[in-house]
Motif scaffolding. Structure first.
Motif, PDB file in Angstrom:
ATOM      1  N   MET A   1      -1.494   7.716   6.567  1.00 25.99           N
ATOM      2  CA  MET A   1      -1.200   6.295   6.486  1.00 25.99           C
ATOM      3  C   MET A   1      -0.410   5.994   5.226  1.00 25.99           C
ATOM      4  O   MET A   1      -0.427   6.763   4.269  1.00 25.99           O
ATOM      5  CB  MET A   1      -2.491   5.468   6.487  1.00 25.99           C
ATOM      6  N   LYS A   2       0.250   4.868   5.244  1.00 25.38           N
ATOM      7  CA  LYS A   2       0.984   4.382   4.084  1.00 25.38           C
ATOM      8  C   LYS A   2       0.285   3.108   3.597  1.00 25.38           C
ATOM      9  O   LYS A   2       0.383   2.051   4.223  1.00 25.38           O
ATOM     10  CB  LYS A   2       2.447   4.104   4.435  1.00 25.38           C
ATOM     11  N   TRP A   3      -0.426   3.235   2.473  1.00 28.42           N
ATOM     12  CA  TRP A   3      -1.179   2.125   1.912  1.00 28.42           C
ATOM     13  C   TRP A   3      -0.346   1.362   0.904  1.00 28.42           C
ATOM     14  O   TRP A   3       0.380   1.967   0.106  1.00 28.42           O
ATOM     15  CB  TRP A   3      -2.442   2.646   1.230  1.00 28.42           C
ATOM     16  N   VAL A   4      -0.459   0.040   0.919  1.00 22.78           N
ATOM     17  CA  VAL A   4       0.300  -0.797  -0.008  1.00 22.78           C
ATOM     18  C   VAL A   4      -0.622  -1.864  -0.596  1.00 22.78           C
ATOM     19  O   VAL A   4      -1.655  -2.219  -0.027  1.00 22.78           O
ATOM     20  CB  VAL A   4       1.496  -1.488   0.683  1.00 22.78           C
ATOM     21  N   THR A   5      -0.211  -2.336  -1.750  1.00 18.26           N
ATOM     22  CA  THR A   5      -0.755  -3.558  -2.326  1.00 18.26           C
ATOM     23  C   THR A   5       0.368  -4.574  -2.298  1.00 18.26           C
ATOM     24  O   THR A   5       1.482  -4.280  -2.739  1.00 18.26           O
ATOM     25  CB  THR A   5      -1.265  -3.330  -3.756  1.00 18.26           C
ATOM     26  N   TYR A   6       0.098  -5.753  -1.763  1.00 25.80           N
ATOM     27  CA  TYR A   6       1.167  -6.724  -1.543  1.00 25.80           C
ATOM     28  C   TYR A   6       0.690  -8.115  -1.908  1.00 25.80           C
ATOM     29  O   TYR A   6      -0.522  -8.383  -2.036  1.00 25.80           O
ATOM     30  CB  TYR A   6       1.634  -6.688  -0.088  1.00 25.80           C
ATOM     31  N   ASP A   7       1.643  -9.015  -2.050  1.00 26.68           N
ATOM     32  CA  ASP A   7       1.338 -10.417  -2.321  1.00 26.68           C
ATOM     33  C   ASP A   7       2.174 -11.270  -1.371  1.00 26.68           C
ATOM     34  O   ASP A   7       3.405 -11.219  -1.404  1.00 26.68           O
ATOM     35  CB  ASP A   7       1.647 -10.764  -3.776  1.00 26.68           C
ATOM     36  N   ALA A   8       1.483 -12.025  -0.528  1.00 25.09           N
ATOM     37  CA  ALA A   8       2.162 -12.921   0.417  1.00 25.09           C
ATOM     38  C   ALA A   8       2.139 -14.362  -0.063  1.00 25.09           C
ATOM     39  O   ALA A   8       2.448 -15.277   0.694  1.00 25.09           O
ATOM     40  CB  ALA A   8       1.521 -12.814   1.792  1.00 25.09           C
ATOM     41  N   GLY A   9       1.761 -14.554  -1.342  1.00 20.58           N
ATOM     42  CA  GLY A   9       1.754 -15.887  -1.910  1.00 20.58           C
ATOM     43  C   GLY A   9       0.395 -16.382  -2.332  1.00 20.58           C
ATOM     44  O   GLY A   9       0.281 -17.416  -2.997  1.00 20.58           O
ATOM     45  N   SER A  10      -0.655 -15.633  -1.967  1.00 20.70           N
ATOM     46  CA  SER A  10      -2.012 -16.064  -2.315  1.00 20.70           C
ATOM     47  C   SER A  10      -2.759 -15.019  -3.126  1.00 20.70           C
ATOM     48  O   SER A  10      -3.979 -15.005  -3.133  1.00 20.70           O
ATOM     49  CB  SER A  10      -2.800 -16.384  -1.040  1.00 20.70           C
ATOM     50  N   GLY A  11      -2.012 -14.144  -3.785  1.00 15.06           N
ATOM     51  CA  GLY A  11      -2.632 -13.119  -4.612  1.00 15.06           C
ATOM     52  C   GLY A  11      -2.587 -11.754  -3.958  1.00 15.06           C
ATOM     53  O   GLY A  11      -2.303 -11.625  -2.757  1.00 15.06           O
ATOM     54  N   LEU A  64       5.918  -6.332  -2.402  1.00 23.68           N
ATOM     55  CA  LEU A  64       5.138  -5.121  -2.594  1.00 23.68           C
ATOM     56  C   LEU A  64       4.909  -4.894  -4.085  1.00 23.68           C
ATOM     57  O   LEU A  64       5.857  -4.866  -4.876  1.00 23.68           O
ATOM     58  CB  LEU A  64       5.833  -3.908  -1.984  1.00 23.68           C
ATOM     59  N   LEU A  65       3.655  -4.716  -4.454  1.00 24.53           N
ATOM     60  CA  LEU A  65       3.277  -4.366  -5.810  1.00 24.53           C
ATOM     61  C   LEU A  65       3.107  -2.851  -5.895  1.00 24.53           C
ATOM     62  O   LEU A  65       3.260  -2.141  -4.895  1.00 24.53           O
ATOM     63  CB  LEU A  65       1.980  -5.076  -6.191  1.00 24.53           C
ATOM     64  N   ALA A  66       2.796  -2.342  -7.061  1.00 22.47           N
ATOM     65  CA  ALA A  66       2.413  -0.934  -7.151  1.00 22.47           C
ATOM     66  C   ALA A  66       1.164  -0.729  -6.298  1.00 22.47           C
ATOM     67  O   ALA A  66       0.281  -1.597  -6.253  1.00 22.47           O
ATOM     68  CB  ALA A  66       2.138  -0.555  -8.601  1.00 22.47           C
ATOM     69  N   PRO A  67       1.044   0.398  -5.581  1.00 27.45           N
ATOM     70  CA  PRO A  67      -0.135   0.608  -4.734  1.00 27.45           C
ATOM     71  C   PRO A  67      -1.445   0.453  -5.500  1.00 27.45           C
ATOM     72  O   PRO A  67      -2.400  -0.126  -4.994  1.00 27.45           O
ATOM     73  CB  PRO A  67       0.059   2.036  -4.218  1.00 27.45           C
ATOM     74  N   ILE A  68      -1.492   0.999  -6.709  1.00 27.75           N
ATOM     75  CA  ILE A  68      -2.615   0.774  -7.618  1.00 27.75           C
ATOM     76  C   ILE A  68      -2.022   0.103  -8.858  1.00 27.75           C
ATOM     77  O   ILE A  68      -1.458   0.759  -9.726  1.00 27.75           O
ATOM     78  CB  ILE A  68      -3.328   2.089  -7.971  1.00 27.75           C
TER      79      ILE A  68
END
Length: 314
Positions: A1-11, A64-68
């Motif tokens: 899988m490809k895991w991401v940390t993201y922000d759609a406007g609510s954190g 997209l933020l850094a994954p960690i």
């Protein structure tokens, strides 16, 4: 899988990439919180994200933020010795290496507070005139350990991501003169992303115990470097075994491979392929790392913030 940390406007949220979408988990779930066992929590969360996500967002509508975003620690190895030889030649020191480089892998500690996302702008380090990038791959620890064996240490890696080790070369000269390791040269920015690609997804690239991951770097659309993880002089297994001697590696720790040979501007300063190239990075330059397995980053260099002097002349 490809895991991401993201922000759609609510954190920040955690999710998986699924084609042109991100399938997100509930608020408060971080990628770091899913690590630490034999992978069961991550696998269960991945199944939940695929079959019953809390939200589904178009990828082009999220940041997209850094994954960690804040790893427990960062250690950057130097596992491609041809990179060091290239740097030495560029600095007029010849290409011969001290025997110590072949006795143990070298590394230094990076700055977790300097981590930025794969598409974030990157300001030049304050006071820097010789700003550079470095094409690397980061391994993320999924299951912690101590005194690991080189033959099995890679089993503690949950996945891989791009690692751009932005470097102030003029600050690095001062660090080297002071002789206690990397300081402000490596302190301004470390790019991680765009995704944490789990180790199982990269098994098709493994042969003879090595990952044949091809990666490249461009500046303003011009390719500067291309290489593969298979060319590492020290493997990730050997590096992790050395790093864990007498100390703990923790879930979420990021371990850099070191720079792919040719994967920085310093190695090209005095070579003909720099003809027509702009030299050291300047505001407006666009740096991209890419590879078929890990995706790509794309970042614009911005002016340095003002530097506050310590005292006259410093």
């Amino acid at each position: 899988m490809k895991w991401v940390t993201y922000d759609a406007g609510s954190g920040p949220r955690t999710g998986i990439l699924d084609g042109p979408t991100v399938r997100g988990l509930g608020a408060g779930v971080t990628l770091l919180s899913l690590l630490g066992d034999d992978g069961e929590r991550l696998a269960e969360a991945g199944a939940a994200a695929r079959t019953a996500p809390t939200e589904v967002r178009p990828l082009d509508e999220v940041r997209l933020l850094a994954p960690i975003p804040r790893p427990p620690s960062i250690r950057d190895g130097l596992c491609f010795l041809d990179h060091l030889r290239g740097c030495y030649r560029a600095m007029g020191r010849g290409g011969e290496l001290h025997p110590a480089w072949s006795q143990t892998p070298a590394f230094y500690f990076g700055n977790p507070a300097a981590v930025v996302g794969p598409y974030d702008d990157v300001p030049i380090a304050p006071g820097c005139e010789l700003f550079d990038f470095e094409l690397e791959i980061g391994a993320v620890i999924g299951r912690g350990g101590r005194d690991l064996h080189p033959d099995t240490a890679e089993e503690h890696i949950v996945g891989y991501t791009f690692y751009n080790d932005w470097t102030a070369r003029d600050h690095q000269l001062r660090d080297m003169a002071q002789g206690i390791g990397m300081g402000k040269a490596k302190d301004s920015a470390i790019t991680l992303g765009p995704a944490l690609v789990t180790a199982d997804e990269l098994e098709p690239y493994r042969s003879d115990g090595r990952l044949h991951l091809e990666v490249s770097a461009t500046v303003n659309g011009r390719e500067v470097s291309r290489g593969t993880l298979a060319a590492m002089d020290w493997t990730f297994g050997e590096l992790l075994a050395y790093l864990s001697r007498g100390t703990d590696l923790l879930p979420g720790d990021v371990i850099g491979s070191g720079t792919v040979p040719g994967g920085c501007l310093l190695e090209h300063v005095d070579t003909p392929d720099m003809a027509g190239f702009s030299g050291w990075l300047r505001p407006g330059d666009v740096v991209s790392l890419q590879g078929p397995a890990l995706g790509h980053t794309r970042q614009t260099v911005r002016p340095a913030p003002p530097m506050i002097p310590l005292r006259t002349g410093c």
